[in-house]
Design a protein around this motif. Structure first.
Motif, PDB file in Angstrom:
ATOM      1  N   ARG A 204       0.827  -1.199   0.000  1.00  0.00           N
ATOM      2  CA  ARG A 204       0.000   0.000   0.000  1.00  0.00           C
ATOM      3  C   ARG A 204       0.868   1.258   0.000  1.00  0.00           C
ATOM      4  N   SER A 205       1.989   1.218   0.749  1.00  0.00           N
ATOM      5  CA  SER A 205       2.889   2.370   0.789  1.00  0.00           C
ATOM      6  C   SER A 205       3.495   2.641  -0.589  1.00  0.00           C
ATOM      7  N   LYS A 206       3.912   1.563  -1.288  1.00  0.00           N
ATOM      8  CA  LYS A 206       4.471   1.730  -2.635  1.00  0.00           C
ATOM      9  C   LYS A 206       3.430   2.269  -3.606  1.00  0.00           C
ATOM     10  N   VAL A 207       2.196   1.779  -3.480  1.00  0.00           N
ATOM     11  CA  VAL A 207       1.129   2.236  -4.377  1.00  0.00           C
ATOM     12  C   VAL A 207       0.830   3.713  -4.138  1.00  0.00           C
ATOM     13  N   ARG A 208       0.794   4.131  -2.854  1.00  0.00           N
ATOM     14  CA  ARG A 208       0.555   5.548  -2.552  1.00  0.00           C
ATOM     15  C   ARG A 208       1.671   6.421  -3.112  1.00  0.00           C
ATOM     16  N   ARG A 209       2.921   5.955  -3.011  1.00  0.00           N
ATOM     17  CA  ARG A 209       4.040   6.728  -3.551  1.00  0.00           C
ATOM     18  C   ARG A 209       3.946   6.787  -5.076  1.00  0.00           C
ATOM     19  N   ARG A 210       3.577   5.676  -5.721  1.00  0.00           N
ATOM     20  CA  ARG A 210       3.405   5.649  -7.154  1.00  0.00           C
ATOM     21  C   ARG A 210       2.331   6.632  -7.592  1.00  0.00           C
ATOM     22  N   ASP A 211       1.217   6.621  -6.871  1.00  0.00           N
ATOM     23  CA  ASP A 211       0.101   7.508  -7.218  1.00  0.00           C
ATOM     24  C   ASP A 211       0.493   8.976  -7.028  1.00  0.00           C
ATOM     25  N   ALA A 212       1.262   9.266  -5.955  1.00  0.00           N
ATOM     26  CA  ALA A 212       1.683  10.650  -5.710  1.00  0.00           C
ATOM     27  C   ALA A 212       2.612  11.144  -6.819  1.00  0.00           C
ATOM     28  N   VAL A 213       3.544  10.291  -7.248  1.00  0.00           N
ATOM     29  CA  VAL A 213       4.456  10.652  -8.337  1.00  0.00           C
ATOM     30  C   VAL A 213       3.677  10.838  -9.634  1.00  0.00           C
ATOM     31  N   HIS A 214       2.725   9.949  -9.892  1.00  0.00           N
ATOM     32  CA  HIS A 214       1.901  10.052 -11.100  1.00  0.00           C
ATOM     33  C   HIS A 214       1.148  11.381 -11.127  1.00  0.00           C
ATOM     34  N   ASP A 215       0.544  11.754  -9.987  1.00  0.00           N
ATOM     35  CA  ASP A 215      -0.222  13.002  -9.937  1.00  0.00           C
ATOM     36  C   ASP A 215       0.693  14.221 -10.091  1.00  0.00           C
ATOM     37  N   ALA A 216       1.893  14.166  -9.471  1.00  0.00           N
ATOM     38  CA  ALA A 216       2.823  15.290  -9.584  1.00  0.00           C
ATOM     39  C   ALA A 216       3.299  15.457 -11.028  1.00  0.00           C
ATOM     40  N   LEU A 217       3.596  14.352 -11.703  1.00  0.00           N
ATOM     41  CA  LEU A 217       4.029  14.430 -13.098  1.00  0.00           C
ATOM     42  C   LEU A 217       2.898  14.938 -13.991  1.00  0.00           C
TER      43      LEU A 217
ATOM     44  N   ARG B  58      -1.298  13.075 -19.013  1.00  0.00           N
ATOM     45  CA  ARG B  58      -1.094  11.822 -18.291  1.00  0.00           C
ATOM     46  C   ARG B  58       0.311  11.290 -18.556  1.00  0.00           C
ATOM     47  N   PRO B  59       1.128  11.083 -17.532  1.00  0.00           N
ATOM     48  CA  PRO B  59       2.492  10.600 -17.776  1.00  0.00           C
ATOM     49  C   PRO B  59       2.499   9.153 -18.238  1.00  0.00           C
ATOM     50  N   SER B  60       3.513   8.808 -18.990  1.00  0.00           N
ATOM     51  CA  SER B  60       3.660   7.436 -19.469  1.00  0.00           C
ATOM     52  C   SER B  60       4.261   6.579 -18.359  1.00  0.00           C
ATOM     53  N   PRO B  61       4.115   5.247 -18.436  1.00  0.00           N
ATOM     54  CA  PRO B  61       4.737   4.379 -17.440  1.00  0.00           C
ATOM     55  C   PRO B  61       6.246   4.578 -17.341  1.00  0.00           C
ATOM     56  N   ALA B  62       6.902   4.847 -18.478  1.00  0.00           N
ATOM     57  CA  ALA B  62       8.352   5.057 -18.450  1.00  0.00           C
ATOM     58  C   ALA B  62       8.704   6.312 -17.645  1.00  0.00           C
ATOM     59  N   GLU B  63       7.902   7.357 -17.771  1.00  0.00           N
ATOM     60  CA  GLU B  63       8.154   8.590 -17.030  1.00  0.00           C
ATOM     61  C   GLU B  63       7.943   8.386 -15.540  1.00  0.00           C
ATOM     62  N   VAL B  64       6.880   7.668 -15.174  1.00  0.00           N
ATOM     63  CA  VAL B  64       6.625   7.395 -13.756  1.00  0.00           C
ATOM     64  C   VAL B  64       7.739   6.530 -13.185  1.00  0.00           C
ATOM     65  N   ALA B  65       8.142   5.501 -13.946  1.00  0.00           N
ATOM     66  CA  ALA B  65       9.214   4.627 -13.475  1.00  0.00           C
ATOM     67  C   ALA B  65      10.527   5.393 -13.327  1.00  0.00           C
ATOM     68  N   GLY B  66      10.810   6.286 -14.277  1.00  0.00           N
ATOM     69  CA  GLY B  66      12.034   7.081 -14.179  1.00  0.00           C
ATOM     70  C   GLY B  66      12.053   7.969 -12.961  1.00  0.00           C
ATOM     71  N   GLU B  67      10.908   8.565 -12.636  1.00  0.00           N
ATOM     72  CA  GLU B  67      10.836   9.439 -11.460  1.00  0.00           C
ATOM     73  C   GLU B  67      10.953   8.633 -10.169  1.00  0.00           C
ATOM     74  N   LEU B  68      10.435   7.409 -10.183  1.00  0.00           N
ATOM     75  CA  LEU B  68      10.518   6.553  -9.000  1.00  0.00           C
ATOM     76  C   LEU B  68      11.882   5.879  -8.875  1.00  0.00           C
TER      77      LEU B  68
END
Length: 303
Positions: A95-108, A115-125
């Motif tokens: 759940r903690s990882k999912v919340r961090r993923r969602d926060a990064v997705h929303d910030a991007l 809408r950011p691409s999966p590669a962009e979200v993965a790069g930021e994470l």
């Protein structure tokens, strides 16, 4: 007054409190249900809320001066949260990882305006796209569905398989993943040498920034700037091949992609970079390139 009469009166008071304040249960279930995924069955929440209302009516002490509605709402909310926790099979770390993923997705999404691409979200994470996909698979695996609901909706166990989440990649998804990874490989190889060194060091070799700074003769803050610059180039380089409309300024920014010759030194350098990516591999080579997961599986079989 006999004990039996007192007990009957107390029972009538409890029933009256429950009947009068029953709308509180449905209100709280609707309020919390609006933030829940579709697989959560609200009938279970209503049952838990009604049980909490009855418990609150039995234990309520009017002499304390607290209105029953306020007292009952706290008990109902607590019961609803307990019911949700008992139905959640996901671990706290997931759940903690999912919340961090969602926060990064929303910030991007806020910074990019799309809408950011999966590669962009993965790069930021700081992880790979495959790791991001595994996170989604783990989250889907933690979903618990009611079998009676599946039967009611699908009409049988065979059709229920279509409702349950599937983590198997379709042939189309495999080809798309191969193409994205091939373009990413080509985009990294086409980067200026110092930027490529930073990307490989940060994301593939897990080297600390201090070590990269010493190797390139710059400060750690400069390494951070180079990393950000390289990520922007990689993002635009992949978009130039996969979706030119997502480039800043539209498709015409890339040379030979729906527009005229680029103007300005920066635009010319970017156009040259996009052209290098396009020329590094053929369409057949990109689709035949195994994904990271396929390569890892093959290596483990050989080993």
């Amino acid at each position: 007054m006999s004990e039996q009469i007192v007990a009957e009166r107390a029972g009538n008071d409890v029933d009256e409190l429950c009947r009068t304040h029953l709308p509180l249960v449905h209100f709280e279930v609707r309020a919390i249900g609006a933030r829940l995924p579709g697989h959560v069955f609200t009938d279970d929440l209503v049952s838990a809320g009604m049980a909490a209302l009855a418990m609150a009516a039995r234990s309520f002490d009017a002499s304390l001066g607290v209105p029953f509605g306020r007292y009952a709402v706290r008990r109902i909310r607590g019961a609803l949260l307990d019911e949700l926790r008992s139905a959640d099979w996901a671990t706290r770390s997931l759940r903690s990882k999912v919340r961090r993923r969602d926060a990064v997705h929303d910030a991007l999404a806020a910074s990019l305006g799309r809408r950011p691409s999966p590669a962009e979200v993965a790069g930021e994470l700081g992880c790979s796209v495959a790791e991001l996909e595994r996170l989604d698979a783990d989250l889907h695996a933690s979903v618990v569905l009611r079998l009676d609901v599946i039967t009611d909706v699908s009409g049988g166990g065979g059709a229920a398989d279509a409702i349950l989440p599937s983590t198997d990649a379709t042939p189309e998804m495999v080809l798309m993943a191969r193409e994205r990874q091939a373009y990413l490989r080509d985009a990294i190889e086409a980067l200026p040498q110092r930027l490529a060194t930073v990307v490989r060091g940060c994301f593939f070799e897990d080297r600390p920034m201090r070590e990269l700074a010493d190797e390139l003769g710059v400060t750690e803050s400069r390494i951070s700037q180079m990393r950000a610059e390289a990520l922007r180039l990689l993002r635009d380089g992949m978009n130039s091949q996969l979706d030119p409309e997502m480039l800043p300024g539209g498709a015409g920014v890339a040379a030979g992609v729906g527009g005229g010759a680029p103007t300005g030194a920066v635009a010319r350098r970017k156009a040259a970079y996009y052209a290098q990516i396009a020329a590094r591999s053929s369409y057949r080579d990109r689709l035949s390139m195994p994904t990271a997961d396929e390569a890892a599986a093959a290596a483990s079989m050989i080993g």
